[in-house]
Design an enzyme around this catalytic site. Structure first.
Site, short mmCIF file in Angstrom:
data_model
loop_
_atom_site.label_atom_id
_atom_site.label_comp_id
_atom_site.label_asym_id
_atom_site.label_seq_id
_atom_site.Cartn_x
_atom_site.Cartn_y
_atom_site.Cartn_z
N LYS A 52 0.80 -1.22 0.00
CA LYS A 52 0.00 0.00 0.00
C LYS A 52 0.84 1.27 0.00
O LYS A 52 0.29 2.36 -0.24
CB LYS A 52 -0.95 -0.02 1.20
CG LYS A 52 -2.02 -1.08 1.14
CD LYS A 52 -3.01 -0.83 0.01
CE LYS A 52 -4.21 -1.76 0.12
NZ LYS A 52 -5.26 -1.44 -0.86
N SER A 286 -2.86 -12.43 4.33
CA SER A 286 -3.18 -12.43 2.90
C SER A 286 -2.09 -13.09 2.08
O SER A 286 -2.37 -13.75 1.07
CB SER A 286 -3.43 -11.01 2.40
OG SER A 286 -2.33 -10.18 2.67
#
Length: 325
Positions: A52, A286
């Site tokens: 991110k 994840s």
């Protein structure tokens, strides 16, 4: 010492976002007897320890360029922690106060990291009866409402990672082309679990533009396979920052999907531990979900293929959870 090209001297922390290594998981391939190759893009090595950072930089740079973000204006975003960490870094470097709005259901390591990087962190209580460490779509709606109120009160710029084009372009112009170049075009399959869907859409676009036969598989928690058109059976799961059971993802392009896969919490945990113990890659939930899906593909319909996935963030963000307990 191996002969390798070192990065150039950086003049700002922004200069070291992106350009992460791509690594073949030879030990896991051999241990599991897989036919094919597993390639992991080590996004946890970005300065904020996640993919991110790229998104934060792209959104802020574009907003400053088009004038929607004024000099010194506060930036606000609802976050599970990773985009918030990236924004804390980018905003501090570019002179903007940053306010992160996050559910208490996310791991506290994320809140502490954002705070240490100069962000103001506002934590929002979960829905009654919710499980800590498992953020549901309903929890996210409460955070959304609180974020909108803070934006109005502070006269702030809203980063809007779920909607802004920068969430996709960061990966379409950065992550995807890097993977292609590092693998020298030897890519058959990409797997990704969506939060905003920015990395899935961006990387899939980039790879398919260079090789139309690349297959892109979208991964979801087994309890919430809503993008695959199936019913949700449970409102929460442990894969933080992804699988929010939202069907209205503005950045999702269904035409890019060649197949849908589901993983359990146990699948994600077991494979995250495998990444750490076998390859020395300390990723989060994840990342484990990605490895689980990739292994299933190599044991099934994609036997013999080269499969690439992202190590989205660092396991350091989950030490208070049961991921490595």
């Amino acid at each position: 010492m191996t002969n390798r090209t070192l990065p150039r001297l950086a003049s700002s922390i922004l200069d070291v976002i992106g350009g992460t290594p791509l690594m073949e998981l030879r030990r896991i391939q051999e241990a599991l007897g897989l036919e094919g190759r597993l390639l992991a893009k080590l996004e946890h090595l970005n300065p904020g320890s996640s993919k991110k950072d790229r998104v934060a930089l792209e959104i802020v740079r574009r907003a400053k360029a088009d004038g929607s973000l004024r000099e010194g204006q506060p930036v606000v975003e609802m976050t599970s922690g990773n985009t918030g960490t990236g924004l804390a870094i980018v905003c501090r470097a570019l002179g903007h106060p940053f306010i992160a709005v996050m559910s208490r259901g996310n791991s506290m390591e994320r809140a502490h990291q954002m705070s240490a990087l100069g962000a103001e962190v506002i934590l929002i209580d979960q829905c009654p009866g919710a499980c800590p460490g498992q953020v549901s779509g309903d929890d996210l709606m409460i955070v959304q409402e609180a974020t909108e109120k803070i934006v109005e009160e502070r006269g702030a710029f809203r980063a809007h990672q779920f909607e802004r084009e920068g969430s996709v372009l960061a990966h379409e112009l950065g992550t995807g082309p890097e993977i292609w170049e590092q693998a020298e075009g030897a890519i058959d399959v990409f797997v990704d679990i969506p939060g905003t869907c920015g990395s899935f859409t961006g990387v899939a676009r980039a790879l398919k533009a260079r090789k139309s036969s690349v297959r892109a598989y979208l991964v979801e928690p087994d309890c919430a396979p809503v993008l695959a058109g199936r019913a949700m059976t449970r409102t929460s799961h442990k894969i933080q920052g992804a699988g929010y059971a939202r069907t209205n993802l503005a950045l999702f392009e269904p035409e890019l999907v060649d197949g849908y896969l589901q993983v359990t919490d146990d699948d994600a945990i077991r494979h995250a531990r495998m990444l750490s113990e076998v390859e020395g890659i300390f990723g989060g939930f994840s990342s484990g979900a990605h490895l689980s899906a990739a292994v299933d593909l190599l044991r099934g319909p994609e036997r013999g293929a080269t499969v690439v996935f992202l190590v989205c963030d660092s396991g350091l963000k989950y030490l208070s959870t049961d991921l490595f307990a």
